[in-house]
Motif scaffolding. Structure first.
Motif, PDB file in Angstrom:
ATOM      1  N   LYS A   1       0.832  -1.210   0.000  1.00 29.96           N
ATOM      2  CA  LYS A   1       0.000   0.000   0.000  1.00 29.96           C
ATOM      3  C   LYS A   1       0.864   1.257   0.000  1.00 29.96           C
ATOM      4  O   LYS A   1       0.604   2.208  -0.752  1.00 29.96           O
ATOM      5  CB  LYS A   1      -0.919  -0.008   1.229  1.00 29.96           C
TER       6      LYS A   1
ATOM      7  N   SER B   1       2.646   1.605  -3.383  1.00 28.45           N
ATOM      8  CA  SER B   1       1.678   2.003  -4.416  1.00 28.45           C
ATOM      9  C   SER B   1       1.446   3.505  -4.379  1.00 28.45           C
ATOM     10  O   SER B   1       1.364   4.161  -5.428  1.00 28.45           O
ATOM     11  CB  SER B   1       0.354   1.257  -4.208  1.00 28.45           C
ATOM     12  N   GLN B   2       1.321   4.046  -3.185  1.00 30.44           N
ATOM     13  CA  GLN B   2       1.160   5.497  -3.037  1.00 30.44           C
ATOM     14  C   GLN B   2       2.320   6.242  -3.686  1.00 30.44           C
ATOM     15  O   GLN B   2       2.138   7.267  -4.340  1.00 30.44           O
ATOM     16  CB  GLN B   2       1.058   5.846  -1.543  1.00 30.44           C
TER      17      GLN B   2
ATOM     18  N   ARG C   1       2.104   6.098  -7.516  1.00 33.79           N
ATOM     19  CA  ARG C   1       0.990   6.932  -7.987  1.00 33.79           C
ATOM     20  C   ARG C   1       1.343   8.411  -8.011  1.00 33.79           C
ATOM     21  O   ARG C   1       0.834   9.163  -8.838  1.00 33.79           O
ATOM     22  CB  ARG C   1      -0.249   6.750  -7.092  1.00 33.79           C
ATOM     23  N   THR C   2       2.181   8.841  -7.081  1.00 40.38           N
ATOM     24  CA  THR C   2       2.379  10.285  -6.885  1.00 40.38           C
ATOM     25  C   THR C   2       3.707  10.834  -7.397  1.00 40.38           C
ATOM     26  O   THR C   2       3.857  12.049  -7.519  1.00 40.38           O
ATOM     27  CB  THR C   2       2.270  10.632  -5.391  1.00 40.38           C
TER      28      THR C   2
ATOM     29  N   PHE D   1      -5.465   0.231  -5.347  1.00 35.86           N
ATOM     30  CA  PHE D   1      -4.218   1.000  -5.350  1.00 35.86           C
ATOM     31  C   PHE D   1      -3.856   1.579  -6.713  1.00 35.86           C
ATOM     32  O   PHE D   1      -2.911   2.350  -6.819  1.00 35.86           O
ATOM     33  CB  PHE D   1      -3.052   0.128  -4.862  1.00 35.86           C
TER      34      PHE D   1
ATOM     35  N   GLU E   1       4.035   8.909   4.543  1.00 33.06           N
ATOM     36  CA  GLU E   1       3.885   8.322   3.217  1.00 33.06           C
ATOM     37  C   GLU E   1       4.743   9.018   2.168  1.00 33.06           C
ATOM     38  O   GLU E   1       5.114   8.412   1.153  1.00 33.06           O
ATOM     39  CB  GLU E   1       2.409   8.354   2.780  1.00 33.06           C
ATOM     40  N   HIS E   2       5.100  10.281   2.406  1.00 29.06           N
ATOM     41  CA  HIS E   2       5.904  11.009   1.426  1.00 29.06           C
ATOM     42  C   HIS E   2       7.309  10.422   1.281  1.00 29.06           C
ATOM     43  O   HIS E   2       7.940  10.570   0.239  1.00 29.06           O
ATOM     44  CB  HIS E   2       6.016  12.485   1.826  1.00 29.06           C
TER      45      HIS E   2
ATOM     46  N   THR F   1       7.554   8.216  -1.700  1.00 25.09           N
ATOM     47  CA  THR F   1       7.610   8.959  -2.959  1.00 25.09           C
ATOM     48  C   THR F   1       9.010   9.514  -3.186  1.00 25.09           C
ATOM     49  O   THR F   1       9.533   9.473  -4.309  1.00 25.09           O
ATOM     50  CB  THR F   1       6.583  10.103  -2.953  1.00 25.09           C
TER      51      THR F   1
END
Length: 392
Positions: free
Chosen positions: A20, A23-24, A27-28, A59, A340-341, A344
């Motif tokens: 999860k 996936s974030q 996506r970003t 996701f 979560e950043h 990325t």
């Protein structure tokens, strides 16, 4: 106007907690950063078809597979993201590298030193053909942690003398919590030591630029048996009536010496009742000190001994300015970001390195070095806390 960037298809092995988070990131990353590729979330892999299909839809993955070999074989996939349990890190990563796929592999790199060495060998051979591999130590990508590294490198703290690092959680204090894969050595390699201890080993080495050279350690397993798993979701689960043996540590404590002369203490436990994700470290140098707390991840505490004694004290630095690492890609100055950043940022650094044809950091060799520290801790604990030198 069309995007002229080449497309890089990603296949991800694993779809639960780390799946999860990763996936974030995929996506970003294109919307947050200027990277040399357009990411195509091509396929996600999991053994349970119903669950992996649901994860793909939730996701944002275009397709799903139930056999990881399929993503190795697919021509539309150029990067394999391994965020499954450690028991298959080596097999998947080596196969991907040998097939010419770039690899991102979650930490710790492997379950054993031998597996990690084989992964390094495969990564170094693949690098000769421009194929890149990186370990996912995401806490390096917290802007405050990266900035702390910059402060140390600039000499703000002078010679580093002391390091104190803890990672405290409490999610398995209940004896009825089930025997999930993280509590089984054949799947996880180790317990709190590898799961969260590896983070603080890597992070302190990253910030100080020094590597752990020797340790004296203690490991403990408080609850020896647990109910077998009936169901799981993230880090939660329910147990059945049957029980099985816990084969990993619940807590790890060790002292250490580092290559630049610093001494350190490390503590990693999943039995610190009341602590949820309490990673904290403090670094003391001849000219000052700094402290970082993951639960306040947009901040650093900094003390500089050269200041006027009338106004000396730890100051709170808010790491939200555009000049701070990674921050300028997100919101106006002063606006905080979250856990979560970091994933990325990890994807950004890997994609940039692939585009530049350079080695991303941490490399598999750096992941092996952390694995060697974990191995030394286990050997020391088995030798009644005797001093053990970290292997090369």
């Amino acid at each position: 106007m069309t995007d002229s960037k080449p497309t890089l298809g990603v296949g991800m092995v694993g779809y639960a907690f780390m799946g999860k988070a990763h996936s974030q990131a995929w996506r970003t990353v294109n919307s947050a950063f200027d990277v040399p590729f357009t990411v195509d979330m091509a396929a996600i892999v999991g053994r349970n078809e119903e669950n992996v299909k649901a994860a793909a839809n939730k996701f944002g993955w275009k397709s799903y597979e139930t056999d990881w070999h399929r993503v190795i074989d697919r021509d539309d996939i150029g990067l394999v993201d391994v965020c499954s349990p450690g028991g298959n890190h080596a097999e998947v990563a080596i196969a991907a590298l040998q097939a010419g796929k770039h690899v991102l592999c979650e930490k710790p790199l492997a379950n054993t030193v031998d597996e990690a060495r084989a992964m390094v060998e495969a990564a170094e051979a693949a690098a000769q053909n421009g194929v890149r591999a990186m370990v996912g130590f995401n806490y390096r990508r917290v802007p405050a942690a990266t900035f702390a590294r910059q402060l140390v490198a600039e000499g703000k703290l002078g010679t580093i003398r002391h390091i104190r690092a803890v990672y405290l959680q409490d999610w398995i204090t209940d004896p009825d919590f089930p025997l999930v894969w993280r509590l089984q050595k054949d799947q996880a390699g180790s317990g709190a030591l590898g799961d969260i201890g590896s983070h603080i080993v890597d992070l302190t080495q990253f910030i100080t630029g020094q590597s752990v050279t020797g340790v004296s350690a203690l490991l403990e397993t408080f609850i020896k048996e647990r109910p077998l798993v009936a169901s799981t979701e993230g880090l939660r689960g329910t147990g059945s009536e049957e029980h099985g043996q816990v084969t990993v540590d619940d807590a790890a404590l060790f002292t250490a010496r580092l290559s630049g002369g610093a001494i350190a203490t490390y503590e990693a436990t999943r039995f610190a009742t009341g602590r949820k994700n309490g990673l904290r470290l403090e670094i003391n140098g001849e000219k000052g000190s700094l402290a970082f707390d993951l639960e306040r991840l947009n901040e650093l505490e900094l003390y500089l001994a050269e200041e006027d004694s009338r106004i000396q004290g730890f100051r709170r630095l808010l790491i939200t300015e555009n000049e701070h690492p990674y921050v300028g890609a997100w919101w106006p100055a002063g606006h905080i970001i979250g856990w979560e950043h970091t994933f990325t940022h990890e994807a950004y650094d890997l994609l940039t390195a692939i585009g530049d044809n350079t080695d991303p950091s941490p490399t598999f060799a750096e992941g092996l070095q952390v694995q060697l520290v974990l191995d030394a801790v286990e050997r020391s604990a088995a030798n009644s806390s005797g001093w053990v030198t970290v292997d090369k």
